[in-house]
Design a protein around this motif. Structure first.
Motif, PDB file in Angstrom:
ATOM      1  N   ALA A 594      23.844   5.043 -53.602  1.00 28.38           N
ATOM      2  CA  ALA A 594      23.446   6.322 -53.000  1.00 28.38           C
ATOM      3  C   ALA A 594      23.765   7.497 -53.914  1.00 28.38           C
ATOM      4  CB  ALA A 594      24.153   6.505 -51.658  1.00 28.38           C
ATOM      5  N   GLN A 595      24.652   7.264 -54.867  1.00 30.26           N
ATOM      6  CA  GLN A 595      25.074   8.376 -55.733  1.00 30.26           C
ATOM      7  C   GLN A 595      24.860   8.058 -57.202  1.00 30.26           C
ATOM      8  OE1 GLN A 595      29.064   8.552 -53.883  1.00 30.26           O
ATOM      9  NE2 GLN A 595      28.676  10.746 -53.719  1.00 30.26           N
ATOM     10  N   GLY A 596      24.593   9.101 -57.940  1.00 33.44           N
ATOM     11  CA  GLY A 596      24.426   8.975 -59.382  1.00 33.44           C
ATOM     12  C   GLY A 596      24.337  10.365 -59.977  1.00 33.44           C
ATOM     13  N   LEU A 597      24.235  10.427 -61.274  1.00 34.27           N
ATOM     14  CA  LEU A 597      24.185  11.743 -61.922  1.00 34.27           C
ATOM     15  C   LEU A 597      22.824  12.417 -61.742  1.00 34.27           C
ATOM     16  CD1 LEU A 597      26.196  10.958 -65.186  1.00 34.27           C
ATOM     17  CD2 LEU A 597      26.995  11.965 -63.038  1.00 34.27           C
ATOM     18  N   LEU A 598      21.822  11.681 -61.265  1.00 39.97           N
ATOM     19  CA  LEU A 598      20.544  12.292 -60.875  1.00 39.97           C
ATOM     20  C   LEU A 598      20.300  12.066 -59.385  1.00 39.97           C
ATOM     21  CD1 LEU A 598      18.162  11.287 -63.832  1.00 39.97           C
ATOM     22  CD2 LEU A 598      19.135  13.544 -63.375  1.00 39.97           C
ATOM     23  N   GLY A 599      21.351  11.926 -58.621  1.00 42.48           N
ATOM     24  CA  GLY A 599      21.197  11.580 -57.212  1.00 42.48           C
ATOM     25  C   GLY A 599      21.218  10.074 -57.072  1.00 42.48           C
ATOM     26  N   SER A 600      20.426   9.571 -56.149  1.00 46.48           N
ATOM     27  CA  SER A 600      20.423   8.142 -55.861  1.00 46.48           C
ATOM     28  C   SER A 600      20.093   7.305 -57.093  1.00 46.48           C
ATOM     29  CB  SER A 600      19.379   7.880 -54.772  1.00 46.48           C
ATOM     30  OG  SER A 600      19.085   6.509 -54.674  1.00 46.48           O
ATOM     31  N   ALA A 601      20.614   6.066 -57.114  1.00 47.07           N
ATOM     32  CA  ALA A 601      20.212   5.103 -58.147  1.00 47.07           C
ATOM     33  C   ALA A 601      18.749   4.730 -57.982  1.00 47.07           C
ATOM     34  CB  ALA A 601      21.092   3.859 -58.057  1.00 47.07           C
ATOM     35  N   ALA A 602      18.203   4.947 -56.809  1.00 43.76           N
ATOM     36  CA  ALA A 602      16.793   4.645 -56.522  1.00 43.76           C
ATOM     37  C   ALA A 602      16.057   5.970 -56.407  1.00 43.76           C
ATOM     38  CB  ALA A 602      16.673   3.853 -55.233  1.00 43.76           C
ATOM     39  N   GLY A 603      15.575   6.470 -57.516  1.00 45.48           N
ATOM     40  CA  GLY A 603      14.923   7.767 -57.417  1.00 45.48           C
ATOM     41  C   GLY A 603      14.124   8.149 -58.636  1.00 45.48           C
ATOM     42  N   SER A 604      13.563   9.322 -58.561  1.00 43.06           N
ATOM     43  CA  SER A 604      12.713   9.942 -59.588  1.00 43.06           C
ATOM     44  C   SER A 604      11.356   9.232 -59.639  1.00 43.06           C
ATOM     45  CB  SER A 604      13.359   9.959 -60.962  1.00 43.06           C
ATOM     46  OG  SER A 604      14.558  10.710 -60.930  1.00 43.06           O
ATOM     47  N   GLU A 605      11.320   8.049 -60.251  1.00 41.49           N
ATOM     48  CA  GLU A 605      10.079   7.276 -60.283  1.00 41.49           C
ATOM     49  C   GLU A 605      10.470   5.827 -60.060  1.00 41.49           C
ATOM     50  OE1 GLU A 605       7.685   8.421 -63.683  1.00 41.49           O
ATOM     51  OE2 GLU A 605       8.135  10.532 -63.334  1.00 41.49           O
ATOM     52  N   THR A 672      15.300  -3.183 -62.613  1.00 39.09           N
ATOM     53  CA  THR A 672      15.990  -2.417 -61.572  1.00 39.09           C
ATOM     54  C   THR A 672      15.092  -1.353 -60.969  1.00 39.09           C
ATOM     55  OG1 THR A 672      16.957  -0.963 -63.241  1.00 39.09           O
ATOM     56  CG2 THR A 672      18.274  -2.855 -62.524  1.00 39.09           C
ATOM     57  N   SER A 673      13.950  -1.068 -61.597  1.00 38.43           N
ATOM     58  CA  SER A 673      12.833  -0.399 -60.931  1.00 38.43           C
ATOM     59  C   SER A 673      13.062   1.046 -60.524  1.00 38.43           C
ATOM     60  CB  SER A 673      12.406  -1.202 -59.693  1.00 38.43           C
ATOM     61  OG  SER A 673      12.031  -2.504 -60.058  1.00 38.43           O
ATOM     62  N   SER A 674      13.942   1.735 -61.178  1.00 37.84           N
ATOM     63  CA  SER A 674      14.188   3.137 -60.823  1.00 37.84           C
ATOM     64  C   SER A 674      14.560   3.924 -62.071  1.00 37.84           C
ATOM     65  CB  SER A 674      15.333   3.229 -59.819  1.00 37.84           C
ATOM     66  OG  SER A 674      15.840   4.546 -59.777  1.00 37.84           O
ATOM     67  N   LEU A 675      13.886   5.049 -62.239  1.00 40.87           N
ATOM     68  CA  LEU A 675      14.160   5.896 -63.397  1.00 40.87           C
ATOM     69  C   LEU A 675      15.584   6.454 -63.349  1.00 40.87           C
ATOM     70  CD1 LEU A 675      11.533   8.303 -64.863  1.00 40.87           C
ATOM     71  CD2 LEU A 675      13.910   9.004 -64.769  1.00 40.87           C
TER      72      LEU A 675
END
Lengths: 704, 89
Positions: A594-605, A672-675
């Protein structure tokens, strides 16, 4: 604005190779230079970690401002002879895109010593001027040129009547009145007799502030004397090259600054969309006043890569006043050798496609897409206020046509250390993690894979790609496929990968070609008839629409885009199977990321499986993302009809699938399918479940 | 709290559908004159407006903020006031 700018050539080099650095100092007299190894380029989240290399380069140097000549053109250095005794006529078609943008060069000619002979230009009223010798001796067309309409031009000298003439005919629109020729002429005492001349189409022979390069297409230019054709330039020819062949007289020309070829000409009617099957309807070149392939700055430094310099991501760091600039150097091992079991494949073609992008400074969607206000760096401001660094394939030219090429022979100012956490700068989260964990790795680049194929991958047990390997050429795809077929292991730790079919040409080695055709999440849309790339003839656009979706190679393909960083992963029931549960060693919860330096680990693209598109039957989705907001929207190719419940907030199929599969030859793939995945690996000092899952996979893939 | 107060309290979400709707309305619109934050060397942020064409000068408005969130809240408030005055909210 920036005080110092630089570009390095090449980007990828082996020990012993020479790298040239071109520097322009915009303010002051001195700049400081050193070489740093880039461990982390994220100035805000993880913090910059740049380690100076003692290699004899460090010091203060005197600098000067270098000039850049923007605009593409066709140069014929040794043109045909010309004489008013026999007369002559230039015959060509124009499709001007900015006829009201002031004076623009169409044809310029000088004798071999540089003395002006004549020129054809667009004036500040959009009319043609056919000029001889000095400024005052000219003939002006009656009709202004029409924007984005084909106009046939004949400009010549009639020896019988001793007159210069200008004829023009604009192709009519289907429902408008019949088109007609307009002609104007004047008596002239013009006297020319040259054995050879220098000719330039679309730009002045020498840069000047009065007449600018041309925006628009030129088709089928030829030079005639009576019934005889002296020169006839093939504007399509072999469009991968920089050569424009004269089919008649051998007065060949070269292209400057990479204008667009494989573009439609005056006879194109929409019947055939592949230039290879109707070359006569693609006999045009689209020139742009803001094209830039090679800035041609003087070489400021020549640097030989030391034999003992470890493979990795380095940058030339330049400081002047309060400004700092970087230019990259990717040090790779010599071909066929490896110094580590793992190779990190740097997505340099994606970086080139994005190089100097500034759509976010001009696109209405900028803030709604990001979900937050734009924060502009010094580099962004420079790109907004100055045109000297050219454009990216994410921008439109000033004439409204999409940019089709990116080049590294100019400073690229975004996505380097300290800049936006995107592309290679986002990948440094993984490089920092490898450094922190003590994992040895070599670094190779897209350009290496494109040039050498599977042989650059073969020495490694595992290949890792980062946040955004979006632009892939056919040789790269084939190289990776061969590697996987021979038992290789692959970690795709990003999103929106393997998305756009991309091309390169040996004649323009520093460039990448992209045609954002038909569909896909894109900031520029290719024009009808221009979908096939000039460099290879391949259909541009999505790999998926070429019938070769990424799913067959890495198990997943792009499904969604949204930058608000909201969401998380949830383990699937299948993830508890003994064949894959080792991926979750040390991970306690059902949900993570749920957390990362760009928000969620599952995000952006984000990417997902699609068995209909080729996801291997044995692929296992071990975790799926959920909890996305309205901002996470499907990619255009995922929907056939827009509706109100498309977003991931409503549609569970718009999600990131962490996907694992083994190959028949004993290899394996983890996607892992997430930018945003690498930025989540770096969260909390790398102490998190995203990093743990990544480490578990890497350990297994390296045989640990 | 009103939807606007909720948005300003947490401009980057997550949002309820109603707040998301307001958020997108405030962030949409033409690029010309759109507010942006310019990162300054001292770590602060200056309010600017985009020219809407390229190349073009970014107008610097001389108002600075300590954090992006401070600037974000001020910009959202300006837009909310403007759209309310225009009867578009």
């Amino acid at each position: 604005l920036k005080s110092v700018l630089a570009y390095s050539d090449p980007w990828s080099a082996c020990p012993g190779d020479e790298v040239k650095l071109h520097v322009s100092l915009l303010e002051g007299e001195i700049y400081e230079l050193d070489l740093v190894r880039v461990i982390s380029g994220d100035a805000h989240g993880l913090g910059l970690d740049l380690r100076p290399i003692d290699c004899g380069l460090q010091g203060a140097y005197k600098g000067a401002k270098a000039t850049t000549r923007l605009g593409s053109s066709l140069l014929i250095d040794k043109g045909p002879p010309l004489s008013t005794a026999t007369g002559f006529e230039f015959d060509l078609w124009l499709w001007p895109t900015t006829p009201h943008a002031g004076r623009q060069a169409i044809i310029c000619a000088t004798d071999v010593e540089g003395k002006p002979l004549f020129s054809l230009e667009i004036d500040d009223q959009a009319c043609l001027r056919w000029k001889f010798g000095n400024e005052s001796d000219h003939l002006r067309s009656i009709q202004p040129l029409a924007q984005r309409k084909w106009t046939h031009i004949k400009a010549g000298f009639d020896p019988k009547h001793k007159s210069v003439y200008l004829r023009q005919y604009t192709k009519s629109e289907p429902l408008s009145e019949t088109a007609q020729w307009f002609q104007t002429d004047i008596k002239s005492e013009l006297s020319l007799d040259v054995a050879s001349m220098r000719l330039s189409f679309a730009a002045p022979l020498t840069p000047n502030d009065t007449v600018k390069p041309y925006n628009g297409k030129i088709a089928a230019p030829c030079l005639k004397v009576g019934a005889q054709t002296l020169a006839e330039w093939a504007m399509l020819g072999d469009p991968a090259t920089n050569l424009v062949v004269d089919k008649t007289g051998g007065f060949d020309g070269i292209l400057i600054n990479l204008p667009a070829r494989a573009v439609t000409g005056p006879d194109w009617e929409g019947d055939v969309h592949d230039w290879r099957f109707s070359p006569q309807t693609y006999n045009a070149i689209h020139f742009h006043a803001d094209d830039l392939y090679d800035a041609l700055w003087p070489v400021s430094h020549r640097f030989t890569v030391p034999e003992d310099l470890m493979s990795g991501y380095y940058a030339f760091r330049l400081k002047a006043g309060s400004d700092t600039s970087y230019s990259p150097l990717f040090v790779r091992p010599r071909s066929g050798t490896a110094r580590a079991p793992l190779a990190f494949l740097a997505s340099t073609l994606t970086t080139l496609a994005y190089g100097n992008y500034h759509f976010h400074l001009h696109a209405d969607i900028n803030e709604a897409s990001l979900g937050r206000v734009g924060v502009l760096s010094r580099e962004d401001i420079h790109l907004c206020e100055s045109d000297e660094l050219g454009l990216a394939t994410y921008d439109y030219h000033a004439d409204g046509s999409p940019v089709r090429y990116g080049s590294r022979l100019r400073p690229i100012v975004n996505n380097w250390p300290g800049g936006e956490v995107w592309n290679l700068n986002a990948d440094t989260h993984l490089l920092a993690w490898l450094d922190k964990t003590g994992q040895a790795y070599d670094l190779i680049t897209d350009e290496d894979l494109h040039a050498e194929g599977v042989s650059v991958l073969a020495p490694y047990k595992c290949i890792m790609v980062g946040s955004h390997p979006e632009y892939w050429t056919s040789p790269m795809m084939e190289g990776l496929e061969s590697y996987l077929k021979s038992g290789g292991h692959f970690m795709y730790l990003g999103g929106n990968g393997f998305y756009w079919r991309t091309a390169k040409s040996a004649h323009w080695p520093a460039a990448v070609e992209v045609r954002h055709a038909e569909s896909g999440g894109r900031y520029t849309a290719e024009w009808a008839g221009h979908y096939h790339m000039a460099f290879t003839g391949e259909l541009g656009g999505l790999w998926r629409r070429s019938g070769r979706p990424a799913h067959a190679l890495i198990g997943v393909g792009t499904v969604g885009i949204g930058f608000d960083g909201i969401g998380h992963f949830r383990r699937t029931a299948a993830s508890y199977d003994q064949g894959v549960n080792w991926l979750f060693d040390g991970i306690k919860g059902e949900t993570f990321g749920a957390q990362g330096l760009l928000g969620s680990a599952a995000g952006s693209e984000i990417d997902a499986t699609n068995f209909a598109l080729g996801t291997p039957q044995n692929a296992i989705v071990v975790a799926k993302s959920e909890g996305h907001s309205l901002t996470m929207q499907p990619m255009p190719e995922e929907i056939s009809m827009p509706h109100a419940a498309m977003s991931a907030h409503y549609d569970p199929n718009i999600c990131a699938d962490i996907t694992y599969f083994t190959t028949a030859s004993g290899g394996a793939v983890l996607s892992t399918s997430s930018l945003s995945w690498p930025a989540a690996v770096a969260f909390n000092g790398f102490d998190n479940d995203t990093a743990r899952l990544t480490a578990n996979a890497l350990r297994r893939f390296l045989g640990g | 709290m009103t939807d606007f107060e909720t948005l300003v309290a947490n401009p980057w979400g997550p949002f309820t559908p109603a707040v998301a709707d307001l958020n997108l309305r405030l962030r949409s619109g033409p690029i010309k004159g759109k507010f942006v934050l310019l990162a300054l060397d001292d770590g602060r942020f200056e309010l600017g407006q985009l020219p809407g064409h390229w190349p073009g000068k970014i107008e610097r408005l001389g108002i600075t903020y300590e954090t992006v969130l401070d600037g974000e809240r001020d910009i959202l408030t300006c837009r909310h006031n403007q759209l309310t005055l225009e009867g578009r909210l």
